[in-house]
Design a protein around this motif. Structure first.
Motif, mmCIF file in Angstrom:
data_model
loop_
_atom_site.group_PDB
_atom_site.id
_atom_site.type_symbol
_atom_site.label_atom_id
_atom_site.label_comp_id
_atom_site.label_asym_id
_atom_site.label_seq_id
_atom_site.Cartn_x
_atom_site.Cartn_y
_atom_site.Cartn_z
ATOM 1 N N MET A 135 0.840 -1.193 0.000
ATOM 2 C CA MET A 135 0.000 0.000 0.000
ATOM 3 C C MET A 135 0.878 1.246 0.000
ATOM 4 O O MET A 135 1.912 1.281 0.675
ATOM 5 N N SER A 136 0.472 2.247 -0.753
ATOM 6 C CA SER A 136 1.248 3.480 -0.813
ATOM 7 C C SER A 136 0.357 4.687 -0.582
ATOM 8 O O SER A 136 -0.880 4.597 -0.661
ATOM 9 N N GLY A 137 0.986 5.811 -0.278
ATOM 10 C CA GLY A 137 0.267 7.053 -0.067
ATOM 11 C C GLY A 137 1.122 8.213 -0.524
ATOM 12 O O GLY A 137 2.247 8.029 -1.009
ATOM 13 N N ARG A 138 0.600 9.417 -0.350
ATOM 14 C CA ARG A 138 1.331 10.626 -0.716
ATOM 15 C C ARG A 138 1.768 11.317 0.560
ATOM 16 O O ARG A 138 0.942 11.634 1.424
ATOM 17 N N ILE A 139 3.065 11.547 0.680
ATOM 18 C CA ILE A 139 3.591 12.177 1.881
ATOM 19 C C ILE A 139 4.347 13.453 1.515
ATOM 20 O O ILE A 139 4.832 13.610 0.388
ATOM 21 N N HIS A 140 4.442 14.345 2.489
ATOM 22 C CA HIS A 140 5.183 15.581 2.292
ATOM 23 C C HIS A 140 6.605 15.446 2.830
ATOM 24 O O HIS A 140 7.575 15.740 2.143
ATOM 25 N N SER A 141 6.722 14.996 4.077
ATOM 26 C CA SER A 141 8.036 14.880 4.714
ATOM 27 C C SER A 141 7.889 14.134 6.021
ATOM 28 O O SER A 141 6.783 13.765 6.426
ATOM 29 N N TRP A 142 9.009 13.932 6.703
ATOM 30 C CA TRP A 142 8.990 13.428 8.068
ATOM 31 C C TRP A 142 10.064 14.129 8.867
ATOM 32 O O TRP A 142 10.982 14.731 8.332
ATOM 33 N N ASP A 143 9.924 14.055 10.187
ATOM 34 C CA ASP A 143 10.850 14.755 11.065
ATOM 35 C C ASP A 143 10.884 14.011 12.391
ATOM 36 O O ASP A 143 9.948 13.274 12.736
ATOM 37 N N VAL A 144 11.927 14.196 13.145
ATOM 38 C CA VAL A 144 12.027 13.659 14.498
ATOM 39 C C VAL A 144 12.200 14.853 15.422
ATOM 40 O O VAL A 144 13.144 15.628 15.284
ATOM 41 N N SER A 145 11.272 15.022 16.348
ATOM 42 C CA SER A 145 11.290 16.224 17.179
ATOM 43 C C SER A 145 10.623 15.957 18.520
ATOM 44 O O SER A 145 9.962 14.940 18.721
ATOM 45 N N THR A 146 10.810 16.901 19.423
ATOM 46 C CA THR A 146 10.149 16.877 20.722
ATOM 47 C C THR A 146 9.301 18.136 20.814
ATOM 48 O O THR A 146 9.789 19.228 20.623
ATOM 49 N N GLY A 147 8.017 17.972 21.061
ATOM 50 C CA GLY A 147 7.137 19.134 21.106
ATOM 51 C C GLY A 147 5.751 18.766 21.555
ATOM 52 O O GLY A 147 5.589 17.974 22.491
ATOM 53 N N VAL A 148 4.751 19.285 20.860
ATOM 54 C CA VAL A 148 3.364 19.065 21.281
ATOM 55 C C VAL A 148 2.666 18.028 20.407
ATOM 56 O O VAL A 148 1.446 17.972 20.365
ATOM 57 N N THR A 188 9.918 12.133 22.505
ATOM 58 C CA THR A 188 10.454 12.396 21.172
ATOM 59 C C THR A 188 9.634 11.630 20.147
ATOM 60 O O THR A 188 9.406 10.432 20.289
ATOM 61 N N ARG A 189 9.218 12.342 19.099
ATOM 62 C CA ARG A 189 8.306 11.748 18.129
ATOM 63 C C ARG A 189 8.925 11.662 16.735
ATOM 64 O O ARG A 189 9.652 12.556 16.306
ATOM 65 N N PHE A 190 8.589 10.597 16.037
ATOM 66 C CA PHE A 190 8.768 10.543 14.596
ATOM 67 C C PHE A 190 7.466 11.075 14.024
ATOM 68 O O PHE A 190 6.402 10.473 14.228
ATOM 69 N N VAL A 191 7.521 12.215 13.343
ATOM 70 C CA VAL A 191 6.306 12.852 12.824
ATOM 71 C C VAL A 191 6.285 12.719 11.307
ATOM 72 O O VAL A 191 7.192 13.203 10.609
ATOM 73 N N LEU A 192 5.254 12.066 10.802
ATOM 74 C CA LEU A 192 5.061 11.901 9.363
ATOM 75 C C LEU A 192 4.015 12.907 8.892
ATOM 76 O O LEU A 192 2.896 12.940 9.411
ATOM 77 N N PHE A 193 4.378 13.730 7.926
ATOM 78 C CA PHE A 193 3.465 14.714 7.366
ATOM 79 C C PHE A 193 2.929 14.189 6.038
ATOM 80 O O PHE A 193 3.688 14.033 5.071
ATOM 81 N N THR A 194 1.646 13.910 5.997
ATOM 82 C CA THR A 194 1.025 13.451 4.763
ATOM 83 C C THR A 194 0.617 14.643 3.907
ATOM 84 O O THR A 194 0.532 15.774 4.388
ATOM 85 N N SER A 195 0.356 14.389 2.635
ATOM 86 C CA SER A 195 -0.049 15.444 1.713
ATOM 87 C C SER A 195 -1.556 15.415 1.494
ATOM 88 O O SER A 195 -2.183 14.354 1.504
#
Length: 241
Positions: free
Chosen positions: A1-14, A19-26
């Motif tokens: 299965m595939s999707g459309r993504i914008h980017s990902w990042d590893v950060s600490t926040g809200v 610490t989170r792996f944050v996946l930004f979908t499009s």
């Protein structure tokens, strides 16, 4: 299965605990006037990625984020625009022992299956306004689907962090804030209310995309206004800051 993504990042926040792996979908169906990520609005502007590719990237950080008490957050855009793709990533992260969070406006909450929500440890629910007319002007969408989704999450017992972007002249009306606070106080699953002061850090993206930033002249909220809104939520027994 595939999707459309914008980017990902590893950060600490809200975006959830630790610490989170944050996946930004499009892709997003709303056009919030204060949006800081207009580059995620259109699916066509993202890149294709398979669930396996995303999970391989998450695996690189799994030991670190688990040790840091974190997990994986799927954000956007609007991740429920690609509910099948999002649900499969949440399922596999949950199976890998990672804390999972879904960052959503709730506008497409009807697309979230019970199975998807069972694999979601936390929903970060962005409620733009509690005033129906103002919500429509602010987002181009309707408020009702988000409130229906919030009620459903309560019924299913899924913990929720509310995100409330405080925009002077748009989301600072005392009666609207009080109405939202009363609604949230009637739910049993609201862990926290994050009052997020409006900022203009994404203005440069609008310039780069050649589109006007609608709230360019809108001031950021002063500390007294932020305090007043937080206190309104707290007056209803909610944890807010």
């Amino acid at each position: 299965m595939s999707g459309r993504i914008h980017s990902w990042d590893v950060s600490t926040g809200v975006d959830g605990p630790g610490t989170r792996f944050v996946l930004f979908t499009s892709g997003c169906p709303l056009r919030c006037l204060y949006c800081q990520n207009p580059d995620t609005w259109h699916m066509r502007d993202g890149r294709s990625a398979t669930v396996d590719e995303v999970m391989a990237e998450i695996e690189k950080y799994r030991t670190f984020i688990r040790a840091a008490g974190g997990g994986v957050t799927i954000s956007g855009g609007e991740p429920l625009l690609q509910s099948g793709f999002t649900g499969e990533i949440l399922r596999r992260c949950k199976a890998a022992g990672l804390h999972t969070a879904l960052d959503t406006s709730g506008f497409l909450g009807a697309r979230a299956t019970d199975e998807l929500l069972a694999d979601t440890d936390l929903v970060l629910l962005d409620i733009k306004s509690f005033d129906i007319a103002r919500y429509r002007k602010l987002t181009g969408g309707e408020l009702a689907p988000t409130l229906t989704f919030a009620t459903r999450l309560d019924r299913l017992g899924v913990p929720v962090w509310i995100r409330y972007v405080l925009v002077p002249g748009w989301t600072d009306d005392e009666s609207a804030v009080d109405g939202l606070a009363a609604f949230l106080a009637g739910l049993g699953n609201v862990v926290h209310v994050d009052v997020l002061p409006f900022h203009k850090m994404g203005a440069g993206k609008y310039v780069a995309l050649g589109i006007p930033f609608p709230l360019r002249e809108t001031p950021t909220p002063d500390p007294a206004l932020v305090t007043r809104v937080c206190e309104q939520f707290r007056a209803h027994g909610l944890r807010a800051d």
